[in-house]
Scaffold this motif. Structure first.
Motif, mmCIF file in Angstrom:
data_model
loop_
_atom_site.group_PDB
_atom_site.id
_atom_site.type_symbol
_atom_site.label_atom_id
_atom_site.label_comp_id
_atom_site.label_asym_id
_atom_site.label_seq_id
_atom_site.Cartn_x
_atom_site.Cartn_y
_atom_site.Cartn_z
ATOM 1 N N ALA A 89 -43.301 3.595 -15.426
ATOM 2 C CA ALA A 89 -43.701 2.166 -15.000
ATOM 3 C C ALA A 89 -44.476 2.198 -13.899
ATOM 4 O O ALA A 89 -43.974 2.719 -12.848
ATOM 5 C CB ALA A 89 -42.831 1.039 -15.448
ATOM 6 N N ARG A 90 -45.491 1.649 -13.708
ATOM 7 C CA ARG A 90 -46.453 1.433 -12.373
ATOM 8 C C ARG A 90 -45.974 0.197 -11.571
ATOM 9 O O ARG A 90 -45.752 -1.046 -12.340
ATOM 10 C CB ARG A 90 -47.942 1.615 -12.539
ATOM 11 N N PRO A 91 -45.886 0.037 -10.534
ATOM 12 C CA PRO A 91 -45.776 -1.118 -9.931
ATOM 13 C C PRO A 91 -46.924 -2.081 -9.831
ATOM 14 O O PRO A 91 -48.020 -1.898 -10.185
ATOM 15 C CB PRO A 91 -45.727 -0.795 -8.039
ATOM 16 N N VAL A 92 -46.596 -3.460 -9.879
ATOM 17 C CA VAL A 92 -47.456 -4.528 -10.165
ATOM 18 C C VAL A 92 -47.568 -5.352 -8.902
ATOM 19 O O VAL A 92 -46.627 -5.735 -8.457
ATOM 20 C CB VAL A 92 -47.147 -5.437 -11.519
ATOM 21 N N LEU A 93 -48.930 -5.715 -8.492
ATOM 22 C CA LEU A 93 -49.047 -6.570 -7.499
ATOM 23 C C LEU A 93 -49.165 -8.175 -7.649
ATOM 24 O O LEU A 93 -49.856 -8.424 -8.899
ATOM 25 C CB LEU A 93 -50.362 -6.380 -6.916
ATOM 26 N N SER A 94 -48.436 -9.006 -7.095
ATOM 27 C CA SER A 94 -48.570 -10.368 -7.331
ATOM 28 C C SER A 94 -48.590 -10.975 -5.731
ATOM 29 O O SER A 94 -48.101 -10.387 -4.809
ATOM 30 C CB SER A 94 -47.276 -10.902 -7.735
ATOM 31 N N VAL A 95 -49.093 -12.139 -5.468
ATOM 32 C CA VAL A 95 -49.047 -12.836 -4.224
ATOM 33 C C VAL A 95 -48.547 -13.954 -4.257
ATOM 34 O O VAL A 95 -48.335 -14.701 -5.277
ATOM 35 C CB VAL A 95 -50.504 -12.761 -3.615
ATOM 36 N N SER A 96 -47.859 -14.436 -3.260
ATOM 37 C CA SER A 96 -47.133 -15.971 -2.896
ATOM 38 C C SER A 96 -47.602 -16.390 -1.546
ATOM 39 O O SER A 96 -48.151 -15.727 -0.775
ATOM 40 C CB SER A 96 -45.504 -15.652 -3.099
ATOM 41 N N SER A 97 -47.660 -17.777 -1.611
ATOM 42 C CA SER A 97 -47.738 -18.333 -0.307
ATOM 43 C C SER A 97 -46.778 -19.687 -0.117
ATOM 44 O O SER A 97 -46.715 -20.309 -0.840
ATOM 45 C CB SER A 97 -49.190 -18.769 -0.399
ATOM 46 N N PRO A 98 -46.726 -19.784 1.217
ATOM 47 C CA PRO A 98 -45.976 -21.022 1.669
ATOM 48 C C PRO A 98 -46.875 -22.057 1.936
ATOM 49 O O PRO A 98 -46.127 -23.213 2.183
ATOM 50 C CB PRO A 98 -45.206 -20.713 2.974
#
Length: 212
Positions: free
Chosen positions: A42-51
């Motif tokens: 399995a390959r890493p998956v990118l996600s983003v978060s923000s405060p």
């Protein structure tokens, strides 16, 4: 009778020989056998978060073009099956394209590009609030957008007027290359340069409209 018994024995032997050994070929469940379409790791998956606001929430005035006009803080997250994981080894840089998907330019399908930046170092853990303009010390380059025409290109936040919410999308690309582009590049040139180098992609949405 002996002939019938011999014929049955020969038929059974043929069937046994025709069956592939367990675990070799034969279309094992999940494609585990040779040539069965087994998947790699399995390959890493990118996600983003923000405060700054929750994904899909309303953009605060500090990040709006009609307000403080500060770029929001973002955090880059990599995971495998929901568990935190290192970024892929081939990661070199990040790029971000920020646009208002509610607008149509000149009666076309082209929407309004507010801001872009590229060559963000692959070692970056995210973007700080209030990213500077122009070329930054870490190699980040502000690119095409509303404020790219005059002076140093920079972030320009949501600016929709009174009325229905506009939806703004930040598209993040993790790339296996550094882009050889000037700050004066067009949006099309930026997208073309990104194409073929994407090792991860994520998006973050904000809503905004001016109040009366």
């Amino acid at each position: 009778m002996k002939f019938l018994t011999l014929a049955l024995a020969l038929s059974l032997g043929t069937l046994l020989i025709a069956q592939p050994p367990a675990g070799k070929g034969g279309g094992a469940p999940g494609g585990a056998g040779k040539g069965g379409g087994a998947k790699g790791p399995a390959r890493p998956v990118l996600s983003v978060s923000s405060p700054a606001w929750p994904d899909g929430g309303e953009v605060p005035m500090v990040n709006a073009g009609r307000g403080g006009n500060k770029s929001p803080e973002f955090v880059f997250n990599w995971s495998i099956a929901g568990v935190a994981a290192p970024a892929p080894m081939e990661l070199q840089t990040y790029a971000v394209i920020f646009h208002d998907i509610e607008n149509s330019s000149n009666k076309t399908t082209v929407d309004t590009l507010h801001w872009s930046a590229f060559n963000i170092p692959g070692t970056a853990k995210g973007l700080p609030e209030g990213l500077g303009a122009g070329d930054l010390a870490d190699g980040t380059r502000n690119g095409p957008g509303i404020r790219a025409g005059g002076g140093a290109p920079a972030y320009f936040g949501p600016g929709a007027g009174v009325g229905p919410f506009h939806h703004y999308v930040f598209e993040f690309y993790a790339l296996d290359a550094k882009l050889d582009l000037p700050a004066t590049a067009t949006r099309d040139e930026l997208v073309k340069a990104i194409d073929g180098h994407v090792v991860g992609k994520a998006a973050y949405v904000g809503r905004f409209h001016a109040v009366q």
